[in-house]
Scaffold this motif. Structure first.
Motif, PDB file in Angstrom:
ATOM      1  N   ASP A 390       0.741  -1.181   0.132  1.00 59.98           N
ATOM      2  CA  ASP A 390      -0.196   0.057   0.061  1.00 59.98           C
ATOM      3  C   ASP A 390       0.858   1.321   0.089  1.00 59.98           C
ATOM      4  OD1 ASP A 390       0.784  -0.833   2.549  1.00 59.98           O
ATOM      5  OD2 ASP A 390      -0.837  -0.053   3.543  1.00 59.98           O
ATOM      6  N   TYR A 391       2.167   1.279  -0.158  1.00 64.31           N
ATOM      7  CA  TYR A 391       3.099   2.334  -0.225  1.00 64.31           C
ATOM      8  C   TYR A 391       3.676   2.351  -1.571  1.00 64.31           C
ATOM      9  CZ  TYR A 391       2.607   3.333   4.949  1.00 64.31           C
ATOM     10  OH  TYR A 391       1.613   3.802   6.060  1.00 64.31           O
ATOM     11  N   GLN A 392       4.099   3.651  -1.990  1.00 63.17           N
ATOM     12  CA  GLN A 392       4.654   3.970  -3.318  1.00 63.17           C
ATOM     13  C   GLN A 392       5.956   3.387  -3.232  1.00 63.17           C
ATOM     14  OE1 GLN A 392       4.259   7.978  -4.173  1.00 63.17           O
ATOM     15  NE2 GLN A 392       2.174   8.288  -4.249  1.00 63.17           N
ATOM     16  N   MET A 503       2.845   3.879  -8.113  1.00 59.58           N
ATOM     17  CA  MET A 503       2.279   2.399  -7.860  1.00 59.58           C
ATOM     18  C   MET A 503       2.596   1.775  -6.556  1.00 59.58           C
ATOM     19  SD  MET A 503       5.124   1.965  -9.551  1.00 59.58           S
ATOM     20  CE  MET A 503       4.253   2.147 -11.263  1.00 59.58           C
ATOM     21  N   GLY A 504       1.833   1.028  -5.859  1.00 59.71           N
ATOM     22  CA  GLY A 504       2.158   0.585  -4.660  1.00 59.71           C
ATOM     23  C   GLY A 504       3.123  -0.817  -5.063  1.00 59.71           C
ATOM     24  N   ALA A 505       4.058  -1.253  -3.967  1.00 61.66           N
ATOM     25  CA  ALA A 505       4.934  -2.427  -3.998  1.00 61.66           C
ATOM     26  C   ALA A 505       5.221  -2.766  -2.600  1.00 61.66           C
ATOM     27  CB  ALA A 505       5.987  -1.980  -5.043  1.00 61.66           C
ATOM     28  N   ASN A 591       7.221  11.994   1.554  1.00 68.64           N
ATOM     29  CA  ASN A 591       8.230  11.042   2.766  1.00 68.64           C
ATOM     30  C   ASN A 591       7.378  10.104   3.408  1.00 68.64           C
ATOM     31  OD1 ASN A 591      10.832  11.859   5.492  1.00 68.64           O
ATOM     32  ND2 ASN A 591      10.498  10.303   3.769  1.00 68.64           N
ATOM     33  N   LYS A 592       6.534   9.572   2.850  1.00 71.29           N
ATOM     34  CA  LYS A 592       5.489   8.478   3.402  1.00 71.29           C
ATOM     35  C   LYS A 592       6.266   7.024   3.374  1.00 71.29           C
ATOM     36  CE  LYS A 592       1.146  10.775   2.927  1.00 71.29           C
ATOM     37  NZ  LYS A 592      -0.277  10.910   2.210  1.00 71.29           N
ATOM     38  N   SER A 593       7.207   7.035   2.287  1.00 72.16           N
ATOM     39  CA  SER A 593       7.970   5.613   2.314  1.00 72.16           C
ATOM     40  C   SER A 593       9.216   6.392   1.786  1.00 72.16           C
ATOM     41  CB  SER A 593       7.321   4.930   1.406  1.00 72.16           C
ATOM     42  OG  SER A 593       7.151   5.345  -0.100  1.00 72.16           O
ATOM     43  N   ALA A 594      10.280   5.494   2.300  1.00 68.70           N
ATOM     44  CA  ALA A 594      11.752   5.484   1.759  1.00 68.70           C
ATOM     45  C   ALA A 594      12.283   4.224   1.649  1.00 68.70           C
ATOM     46  CB  ALA A 594      12.452   6.193   2.983  1.00 68.70           C
ATOM     47  N   PHE A 610       8.145   2.773   6.291  1.00 68.09           N
ATOM     48  CA  PHE A 610       6.785   3.400   5.902  1.00 68.09           C
ATOM     49  C   PHE A 610       6.199   4.067   7.177  1.00 68.09           C
ATOM     50  CE2 PHE A 610       7.384  -0.868   4.156  1.00 68.09           C
ATOM     51  CZ  PHE A 610       7.555  -0.505   2.652  1.00 68.09           C
ATOM     52  N   GLY A 611       5.611   5.177   6.779  1.00 66.77           N
ATOM     53  CA  GLY A 611       5.211   6.092   7.806  1.00 66.77           C
ATOM     54  C   GLY A 611       3.635   5.640   7.995  1.00 66.77           C
ATOM     55  N   GLU A 612       3.487   5.067   9.443  1.00 64.33           N
ATOM     56  CA  GLU A 612       2.074   4.931   9.547  1.00 64.33           C
ATOM     57  C   GLU A 612       1.518   5.479  10.819  1.00 64.33           C
ATOM     58  OE1 GLU A 612       0.696   0.286   9.275  1.00 64.33           O
ATOM     59  OE2 GLU A 612       0.975   0.564  11.502  1.00 64.33           O
TER      60      GLU A 612
END
Length: 745
Positions: A390-392, A503-505, A591-594, A610-612
């Motif tokens: 669910d994160y890019q 897209m999510g991966a 910066n929701k994913s790195a 992932f920022g959750e």
């Protein structure tokens, strides 16, 4: 007599002769064996034999004693070396009488599975015939069984998909329907069915999903549990994919609409009902730490890759051997703790508390998943961060754009072949030319790079270059190549925005994609499970190594280019003087994913942060660890290096069949030649990483054929010439001097 009369007379004579011709003449060929009389006679004979056979079967087969509970066993999960990870299978069931279940909730199961339940005689001849035919012809498992048939299968028989079992089910269902009341059958059905989360029966399911007793279930909650029976794992809303969530909601609506149709639920009340999201699951004892993630993902993989139903699998007796190497698993957990968890204060810092980590490590030659990190603790955080999608994917997608260009022999707008040396305009927010929609993406920190080679653009992760390249190649071809390499792109639009990795991966998915590149273009589908054994059946699993999906020249060229990212780009935190390394960083919007996904010839590992926030909401990781931004070149790269250089064994070199890209540049290290564990201490970049004035001499793009042409023998190319154009700084700031932790991705 005129000619007309003569002709008519001849025709009348011919007709009379035809009528007088004997009809009992001898038949020839196939007509001797097949006549309508013989065909009908044979058909009725078969029907009579079938009826007689069914009567005999009815007289011979008795209702057996209930044995479902007695057959319950444990499933055993093991590491690759044979050590036991966990045992599962203790039956979680509490039988409740039907009068303890609200009437409306009872009707949800009838509405979901068998609206004619109160009127039929216990069987569905049409559905059973279809099931028998499907089994005989090998077309899969049956559908359309009545509640009585499903109860008989659950309580008296087994889950085996055989003709003999289906015939027994038919006979026993008829007898059970005659000897037991409908209430008794319905009670048996809802008490023996498997609902997922280890819950057998409605009482255990009510507790597992809503933390209430069965007597306190609402009609909407009952409808969810009834819908769940069709596919317990796929429909568990807390862990389902977006598709799974849509399907279970559609099934939930179907159940309630059927109740209205049968006058079991008022239409006005139905309109007011809202979908009742279940509670997050609680981990059972013994699933603490990484064990729960490994066990649950192994189970999902077995069900996904075999013909076993979940009920069959949960009946137990299986030994599941994972490909996980216990030593590498410990090394990965140690790396995440040392390079991330020990540096965060989740109790005092809200920013730190939002950071979730996931990682997967794959052997590119075998496809085996050697280590996996799902999160801080399965008991505390149920969602597996290694498999969540669910994160890019962010800039880790950029190599796939270049792969599509090389694979298709694509050219720029000026008609020049796209290679590592091709020059693009790296100006931030430059409008993409030739696209169907307007698109002008900014570069990280809005830096302008001016004329820049594809190699340099990959090193610096220049968004504007790869957005234009995606349109030059054609986004449908980009998405097609991504799918071949292992990304799940079904249903995604082929638009330029996908070039930014929108897209999510999952880390496991990206590890598979890069493993395919590492494996010279031969498809790698990561396999967590090595084997499944059972004393009564054989379970075959697919080979993790598939066909050649892109040319070796394409895959090796991408590997060569990605070594430049490590030697002279955003991946410099993982440079090692003794080991060839290729990889790519990535940081998503806000910066929701790195990410850092990298590989050596022996090991491919993808690390994602992932920022959750509350209730699984995606949030920014800015401020975590005391840094203004968390990029792939920071914590993810540090985790990757600490794990890889500890787990890879002896150093190795890439065997690349390409004349393109940066290849492996020697890294000066006067103090040590041994593998080094990169520190998280920020380092100042080399001078040529700073945007400077535009050079006066721009090199001409290298000559390239329409498809990548491998050299006759595997060779290692030299580093990019020092005369390559440097980035141009017109408006944006220089590269962040502390890119060791939050540099440009």
């Amino acid at each position: 007599m005129g000619r007309a009369e003569e002709r008519q007379a001849r025709q009348r004579g011919a007709r009379r002769a035809a009528r007088k011709r004997p009809s009992g003449g001898k038949r020839t060929g196939i007509r001797r064996f097949f006549t309508w009389k013989k065909i009908l006679g044979t058909f009725f004979a078969f029907c009579l034999l079938g009826m007689l056979g069914f009567v005999v079967l009815y007289l011979v087969v008795d209702i057996p004693k209930g044995n479902a509970a007695a057959k319950m066993q444990s499933n055993v999960y093991k590491y690759s070396n044979g050590d036991v990870i966990a045992r599962t299978g203790d039956v979680n069931r509490e039988i409740v009488d039907l009068d303890k279940v609200p009437t409306e909730v009872q009707k949800t199961f009838v509405a979901a599975e068998n609206k004619s339940f109160y009127k039929d005689e216990g069987i569905d001849f049409k559905g059973t015939a279809r099931g028998v035919l499907n089994t005989v012809t090998g077309k899969g498992k049956q559908g359309g069984s009545t509640i009585t048939q499903q109860y008989v299968k659950n309580y008296y028989l087994s889950q085996d998909q055989t003709v003999s079992r289906k015939l027994k089910e038919l006979v026993i269902s008829l007898k059970v329907d005659r000897e037991k009341s409908k209430d008794d059958i319905l009670a048996g059905y809802i008490n023996t069915s498997y609902y997922g989360r280890g819950a057998y029966g409605i009482q255990a399911a009510a507790q597992a999903y809503y933390s209430v007793d069965a007597k306190d279930l609402s009609v909407q909650q009952g409808a969810y549990l009834a819908a769940l029976l069709q596919a317990p794992s796929q429909y568990d809303y807390s862990s389902a994919t977006p598709t799974g969530r849509k399907l279970v909601k559609a099934r939930w609506n179907y159940v309630l609409d059927n109740m209205v149709e049968e006058d079991w639920l008022d239409s006005g009340k139905r309109a007011e009902l809202k979908f009742p999201k279940p509670h997050d699951p609680k981990a059972p004892p013994g699933r603490e730490g990484q064990i729960g993630y490994l066990v649950e993902e192994a189970k999902r993989e077995v069900l996904r890759n075999s013909n076993l139903s979940e009920a069959e699998f949960e009946a137990g007796g299986y030994t599941i051997t994972l490909n996980i190497d216990p030593d590498k698993q410990k090394q990965l957990e140690k790396a995440v703790d040392a390079k991330l968890n020990d540096k965060l204060d989740r109790k005092k810092s809200k920013a730190d508390a939002r950071v979730q980590a996931g990682a997967a490590s794959v052997d590119p030659k075998t496809g085996k998943v050697l280590a996996m990190y799902g999160g801080e603790d399965y008991v505390k955080h149920y969602t597996n961060n290694a498999t969540r999608r669910d994160y890019q994917s962010a800039s880790t997608f950029k190599p796939l754009i270049l792969a599509a260009a090389l694979e298709n022999g694509s050219k720029t707008q000026q008609g020049l072949p796209i290679t590592a040396s091709t020059v693009y305009d790296g100006t931030s927010k430059r409008p993409v030319k030739g696209g169907d929609v307007a698109f002008a993406p900014p570069n990280e920190d809005d830096v302008n790079y001016g004329d820049v080679t594809v190699q340099k653009a990959m090193n610096k992760s220049v968004n504007s270059v790869f957005a234009q390249m995606g349109v030059d190649v054609g986004m449908p071809k980009v998405m097609e190549t991504a799918g071949k390499l292992g990304m799940d792109v079904k249903g995604l639009p082929a638009v330029p925005a996908q070039t930014l990795g929108s897209m999510g991966a999952s880390p496991l998915e990206m590890a598979g994609v890069y493993a395919t590149l590492d494996n010279h273009g031969k498809k790698v589908t990561p396999a967590l499970v090595g084997s499944v054994e059972h004393k009564d059946r054989t379970v075959d699993l697919p080979d993790p190594i598939g066909d050649q999906v892109v040319q070796r020249g394409t895959a090796d060229s991408i590997t060569s280019v990605l070594t430049g990212v490590v030697d002279d780009g955003t991946g410099r935190a993982v440079r090692n003087p003794s080991q060839d390394v290729a990889g790519k960083t990535g940081t998503s919007d806000d910066n929701k994913s790195a990410w850092f996904t990298g590989y050596t010839p022996k090991l491919v590992t993808s690390v994602g942060l992932f920022g959750e926030g509350d209730k699984g909401k995606q949030v920014s990781m800015k401020g975590a660890g005391g840094f203004p931004r968390i990029n792939g070149s920071g914590f993810p790269a540090d985790i990757w290096a600490a794990y890889t250089f500890d787990a890879m064994g002896s150093p190795s070199s890439f065997d690349l069949d390409t004349n393109m890209g940066a290849a492996i540049a020697p890294v000066p290290d006067p103090s040590s030649s041994a593998p080094k564990d990169p520190s998280s201490t920020p380092t100042k970049p080399e001078d040529d990483d700073e945007p400077t004035k535009k050079p006066t001499n721009t090199p001409t793009p290298t000559k390239s054929s329409t498809t990548p042409t491998p050299t006759p023998t595997p060779t290692r190319t030299t580093p990019m010439p020092t005369t390559d154009p440097n980035p141009t700084d017109t408006d944006g700031p220089p590269d962040d001097p502390e890119d060791g932790l939050f540099g440009r991705d």
